[in-house]
Write a protein that holds these residues in place. Structure first.
Motif, PDB file in Angstrom:
ATOM      1  N   ASN A  14       0.149 -14.985   0.886  1.00  0.00           N
ATOM      2  CA  ASN A  14       0.556 -14.123  -0.235  1.00  0.00           C
ATOM      3  C   ASN A  14      -0.594 -13.907  -1.207  1.00  0.00           C
ATOM      4  O   ASN A  14      -1.307 -14.846  -1.552  1.00  0.00           O
ATOM      5  N   HIS A  70      10.873 -13.076   3.905  1.00  0.00           N
ATOM      6  CA  HIS A  70      10.249 -13.851   4.983  1.00  0.00           C
ATOM      7  C   HIS A  70      10.947 -15.194   5.202  1.00  0.00           C
ATOM      8  O   HIS A  70      11.454 -15.785   4.255  1.00  0.00           O
ATOM      9  N   HIS A  89       3.974 -16.026   4.606  1.00  0.00           N
ATOM     10  CA  HIS A  89       4.356 -15.015   3.608  1.00  0.00           C
ATOM     11  C   HIS A  89       5.615 -15.405   2.833  1.00  0.00           C
ATOM     12  O   HIS A  89       6.112 -14.621   2.027  1.00  0.00           O
TER      13      HIS A  89
END
Ligand SMILES: [Zn+2]
Ligand SMILES: [Zn+2]
Length: 396
Positions: A88, A361, A367
């Motif tokens: 991320n 996710h 993620h």
């Protein structure tokens, strides 16, 4: 604004986000949760709780004794992160290479601290005691088992325990409840087929463990389909097979490793027995030896139905019955099972999915992220459960 209990909790949101992000940026793997434990114990001390540190290596326990007599309720969070590299691109991304809070334990810890902050100023209204359990090593290290062995459910004796896990399959604002069985026993099998190696051109002079492994794998996959009642749940997945060195050599041995999951002790034993019988039988039929190891992991997580209904009724009062879902068990594992072996309680799910924000996710994914609205939401759910269990009457 600022009059009702949910509003009071919502006012904490910025603080909860800050706590969650601080933990998220500094993930620590199992039994290394030193900094997280320090943050937790500093907060609990500031809130005026009795604090026990260094439990099960890095665990922390907080206790708030009510001004009046009553029952003792415990709530639990896990603090460990995973060996995952975060993908991320967010300002609060992990600062530690190769480690990430990819299972939401940062949120669990922040939520429980929020509950502590809430009750710390309401000791006078409290009949009974609240215990906070912050454990290490949920991700395979059985931190929960160690915590119970170090008597976190004693002094004072816990009457009921509750825990929650953020859940990316459920939308934000909803909770999921397992009435009884919630998660599976997670056992491991290690099967070694021992033959006699030799030249691939002269198989009659060898005992081939590769051929036997092929038969054994097929046989193992008949165990669930032919032995377990179709209305019960069981799964066997073989995750690793190793043996051999070259195209023209029959190896001495092959090793097969897999996971075995079940929701009841009876099925667990049935799977173990059948796996051993088939492994030994197939090996014998090829003239091989077999070493069979059944490595017991976490037991199945079994909620107390009465406590599950308490969660449904307490939380439903705040979020509406339509946002409370009774959901089927999952074949994942959770070491909260160890607490539930000792005291009644319930483990439930906090929806954290938000498609608009891209929070879609699954757990353990690089993620993975959660809608931070789950933080005050989670605090409110625990406050409601505590209120209902101790019959405090705060939440009308
Ligand atoms: Zn996990
Ligand atoms: Zn988890």
């Amino acid at each position: 604004m600022g009059n009702t209990v949910p509003e009071k909790i919502f006012e904490m949101k910025d603080w909860l986000v800050e706590v969650r992000r601080t933990i998220h940026m500094h993930p620590e793997l199992m039994y290394e949760e030193e900094k997280t434990a320090q943050l937790v114990s500093e907060c609990l001390e500031k809130f005026g709780l009795e604090v026990r540190k260094g439990v099960a290596k890095t665990g922390v326990v907080g206790l708030l004794r009510g001004a009046r007599e009553g029952k003792t309720i415990a709530i639990r969070a896990d603090m460990d992160a995973l060996p995952v590299e975060e993908a991320n691109q967010v300002p609060y991304a992990s600062k530690i290479k190769g480690k990430m809070h990819a299972c939401g334990h940062d949120a669990h810890t922040a939520i429980l601290l929020g509950v502590a902050k809430f009750f710390s100023s309401r000791r006078d209204q409290l009949h009974g005691n609240i215990k906070w359990i912050f454990q290490p090593a949920e991700e395979g290290g059985a931190g929960g088992k160690l915590m119970t062995e170090e008597e976190v459910l004693e002094n004072p004796t816990v009457d009921a325990i509750f825990g929650a896990h953020v859940f990316p399959d459920l939308s934000i604002g909803k909770i999921g409840i397992h009435e009884r069985e919630g998660l599976a026993a997670t056992d491991r099998i290690i099967i070694k087929l021992i033959g006699k190696g030799g030249h691939g051109a002269y198989p009659h002079l060898s005992r081939d463990p590769i051929l036997a492994a092929g038969h054994l794998i097929t046989q193992i996959h008949s165990i669930v389909s032919r032995n377990i009642n179709p209305l019960d749940s069981a799964v066997i997945s073989l995750g690793k097979i190793s043996g051999g060195t070259a195209f023209n050599i029959i190896p001495d041995a092959v090793e097969i490793i897999g996971t075995v999951r079940s929701l009841t002790p009876q099925i667990r034993e049935q799977l173990k027995e059948k796996l051993e019988q088939i492994s030994q039988g197939v090996a014998r039929s090829f003239g091989l030896d077999c070493q069979f190891v059944f490595d017991y992991g976490y037991p199945a997580l079994v909620n107390d139905p009465q406590m599950s209904h308490l969660v449904a009724s307490a939380c439903g009062k705040g979020i509406g019955k339509e946002n409370v879902e009774f959901i089927r068990p999952s074949m994942g594992g959770e070491d909260f099972a160890y607490y539930l072996e000792k005291v009644p309680g319930s483990f439930f799910r906090l929806g954290c999915r938000n498609e608009k924000k891209g929070m879609i996710h699954p757990f353990h994914n690089s993620h993975f992220d959660l809608d931070e609205d789950v933080l005050p939401f989670g605090v409110e759910m625990f406050v409601r459960i505590i209120d209902e269990f101790l019959a405090l009457g705060m939440m009308k």
